[in-house]
Design a protein around this motif. Structure first.
Motif, PDB file in Angstrom:
ATOM      1  N   LEU A 112       9.129   8.958  -5.591  1.00 42.90           N
ATOM      2  CA  LEU A 112       9.033   7.985  -4.511  1.00 42.90           C
ATOM      3  C   LEU A 112       7.586   7.881  -4.061  1.00 42.90           C
ATOM      4  N   ILE A 113       7.046   6.665  -4.048  1.00 40.25           N
ATOM      5  CA  ILE A 113       5.660   6.493  -3.614  1.00 40.25           C
ATOM      6  C   ILE A 113       5.541   5.671  -2.337  1.00 40.25           C
ATOM      7  N   SER A 114       6.630   4.987  -1.944  1.00 39.01           N
ATOM      8  CA  SER A 114       6.518   4.160  -0.753  1.00 39.01           C
ATOM      9  C   SER A 114       7.897   3.836  -0.189  1.00 39.01           C
ATOM     10  N   THR A 115       7.975   3.828   1.130  1.00 37.58           N
ATOM     11  CA  THR A 115       9.166   3.362   1.844  1.00 37.58           C
ATOM     12  C   THR A 115       8.709   2.296   2.813  1.00 37.58           C
ATOM     13  N   TYR A 144       0.875  -1.171   0.000  1.00 37.72           N
ATOM     14  CA  TYR A 144       0.000   0.000   0.000  1.00 37.72           C
ATOM     15  C   TYR A 144       0.911   1.219   0.000  1.00 37.72           C
ATOM     16  N   PRO A 145       0.971   1.969  -1.102  1.00 32.59           N
ATOM     17  CA  PRO A 145       1.912   3.085  -1.179  1.00 32.59           C
ATOM     18  C   PRO A 145       1.552   4.217  -0.219  1.00 32.59           C
ATOM     19  N   ASP A 146       2.571   5.006   0.125  1.00 39.91           N
ATOM     20  CA  ASP A 146       2.367   6.155   1.013  1.00 39.91           C
ATOM     21  C   ASP A 146       1.601   7.277   0.314  1.00 39.91           C
ATOM     22  N   VAL A 147       1.767   7.379  -0.995  1.00 41.99           N
ATOM     23  CA  VAL A 147       1.037   8.366  -1.795  1.00 41.99           C
ATOM     24  C   VAL A 147       0.367   7.639  -2.953  1.00 41.99           C
ATOM     25  N   THR A 148      -0.695   8.201  -3.478  1.00 45.97           N
ATOM     26  CA  THR A 148      -1.426   7.565  -4.576  1.00 45.97           C
ATOM     27  C   THR A 148      -0.594   7.603  -5.857  1.00 45.97           C
ATOM     28  N   THR A 156      -8.407   2.664  -4.900  1.00 43.56           N
ATOM     29  CA  THR A 156      -7.767   1.397  -4.541  1.00 43.56           C
ATOM     30  C   THR A 156      -6.295   1.482  -4.922  1.00 43.56           C
ATOM     31  N   PRO A 157      -5.474   2.128  -4.100  1.00 48.88           N
ATOM     32  CA  PRO A 157      -4.078   2.369  -4.465  1.00 48.88           C
ATOM     33  C   PRO A 157      -3.146   1.166  -4.263  1.00 48.88           C
ATOM     34  N   ARG A 158      -3.697   0.059  -3.797  1.00 49.95           N
ATOM     35  CA  ARG A 158      -2.871  -1.121  -3.541  1.00 49.95           C
ATOM     36  C   ARG A 158      -2.136  -1.535  -4.807  1.00 49.95           C
ATOM     37  N   ILE A 159      -0.864  -1.873  -4.665  1.00 53.22           N
ATOM     38  CA  ILE A 159      -0.044  -2.315  -5.790  1.00 53.22           C
ATOM     39  C   ILE A 159       0.253  -3.795  -5.618  1.00 53.22           C
ATOM     40  N   ILE A 160      -0.155  -4.593  -6.594  1.00 50.94           N
ATOM     41  CA  ILE A 160       0.133  -6.020  -6.599  1.00 50.94           C
ATOM     42  C   ILE A 160       1.149  -6.262  -7.707  1.00 50.94           C
ATOM     43  N   PHE A 161       2.230  -6.958  -7.385  1.00 49.98           N
ATOM     44  CA  PHE A 161       3.296  -7.160  -8.360  1.00 49.98           C
ATOM     45  C   PHE A 161       3.956  -8.515  -8.170  1.00 49.98           C
ATOM     46  N   THR A 162       4.641  -8.956  -9.201  1.00 52.78           N
ATOM     47  CA  THR A 162       5.405 -10.196  -9.135  1.00 52.78           C
ATOM     48  C   THR A 162       6.879  -9.886  -9.375  1.00 52.78           C
ATOM     49  N   VAL A 163       7.722 -10.703  -8.745  1.00 48.85           N
ATOM     50  CA  VAL A 163       9.162 -10.553  -8.862  1.00 48.85           C
ATOM     51  C   VAL A 163       9.768 -11.935  -9.081  1.00 48.85           C
ATOM     52  N   PRO A 164      10.516 -12.133 -10.183  1.00 48.63           N
ATOM     53  CA  PRO A 164      11.220 -13.404 -10.336  1.00 48.63           C
ATOM     54  C   PRO A 164      12.372 -13.484  -9.340  1.00 48.63           C
ATOM     55  N   SER A 165      12.601 -14.661  -8.788  1.00 48.13           N
ATOM     56  CA  SER A 165      13.614 -14.799  -7.740  1.00 48.13           C
ATOM     57  C   SER A 165      15.012 -14.460  -8.237  1.00 48.13           C
ATOM     58  N   GLY A 166      15.273 -14.598  -9.521  1.00 46.25           N
ATOM     59  CA  GLY A 166      16.594 -14.284 -10.045  1.00 46.25           C
ATOM     60  C   GLY A 166      16.949 -12.817  -9.973  1.00 46.25           C
ATOM     61  N   SER A 167      15.963 -11.935  -9.798  1.00 49.10           N
ATOM     62  CA  SER A 167      16.251 -10.506  -9.725  1.00 49.10           C
ATOM     63  C   SER A 167      16.444 -10.019  -8.288  1.00 49.10           C
ATOM     64  N   LEU A 168      16.255 -10.894  -7.309  1.00 48.85           N
ATOM     65  CA  LEU A 168      16.410 -10.511  -5.903  1.00 48.85           C
ATOM     66  C   LEU A 168      17.872 -10.574  -5.479  1.00 48.85           C
ATOM     67  N   PRO A 169      18.224  -9.853  -4.407  1.00 49.91           N
ATOM     68  CA  PRO A 169      19.591  -9.977  -3.879  1.00 49.91           C
ATOM     69  C   PRO A 169      19.838 -11.391  -3.373  1.00 49.91           C
TER      70      PRO A 169
END
Length: 146
Positions: free
Chosen positions: A113-116, A16-20, A58-71
């Motif tokens: 920046l929309i979310s921390t 849920y971002p801090d700003v829309t 409904t500012p919720r952000i749903i996203f997917t991340v492939p594991s290969g792009s993670l640290p």
């Protein structure tokens, strides 16, 4: 807190971002996540795939991340989420102002920046073990007493 797992091929996450968000409803809108490791301040930038269209209501952000792009390293991270307009170096009109970007590198223009948030990355802390086989095995070490 967002939990990322390196052993899941593609992880689905929600924030849920801090700003829309204002750019994510645009077909050229995109976002990036910057993960800053709390222990050594190393940074990893990832470009997740948005799976919904956030709105003002409904500012919720749903996203997917492939594991290969993670640290690789597990631990706690500070997660900065930015939105902007997709840009590719050789496809933007004002190329000279973005001279620091590499050719064909994806980046965001007009980013904001929309979310921390806080994030946990469940990774692998594999340590490379070096075996010395030579005859000169002298070395030094430092002992710290508390």
């Amino acid at each position: 807190m967002v939990n990322f797992y390196n052993y899941v091929p593609v992880g689905s996450h929600t924030i849920y971002p801090d700003v829309t968000p204002i750019y994510l409803t645009n077909p050229s809108g995109s976002f990036k996540i910057e993960l800053v490791q709390d222990l050594d301040n190393s940074t990893k930038v990832i470009f997740p795939t948005l799976t919904n269209t956030p709105t003002e209501f409904t500012p919720r952000i749903i996203f997917t991340v492939p594991s290969g792009s993670l640290p690789r390293n597990k631990g706690q991270y500070t997660m900065y989420t930015y939105e902007g307009i997709d840009g590719v170096w050789n496809q933007i009109s004002n190329e000279w102002q973005l001279i620091s970007n590499e050719w064909d590198q994806t980046f965001l223009t007009n980013e904001r920046l929309i979310s921390t948030d806080r994030a946990w990355v469940e990774g692998v802390n594999g340590v490379t073990i070096t075996q010395y086989t030579g005859t000169n095995q002298t070395g030094t070490y430092t002992t710290y007493n508390l």
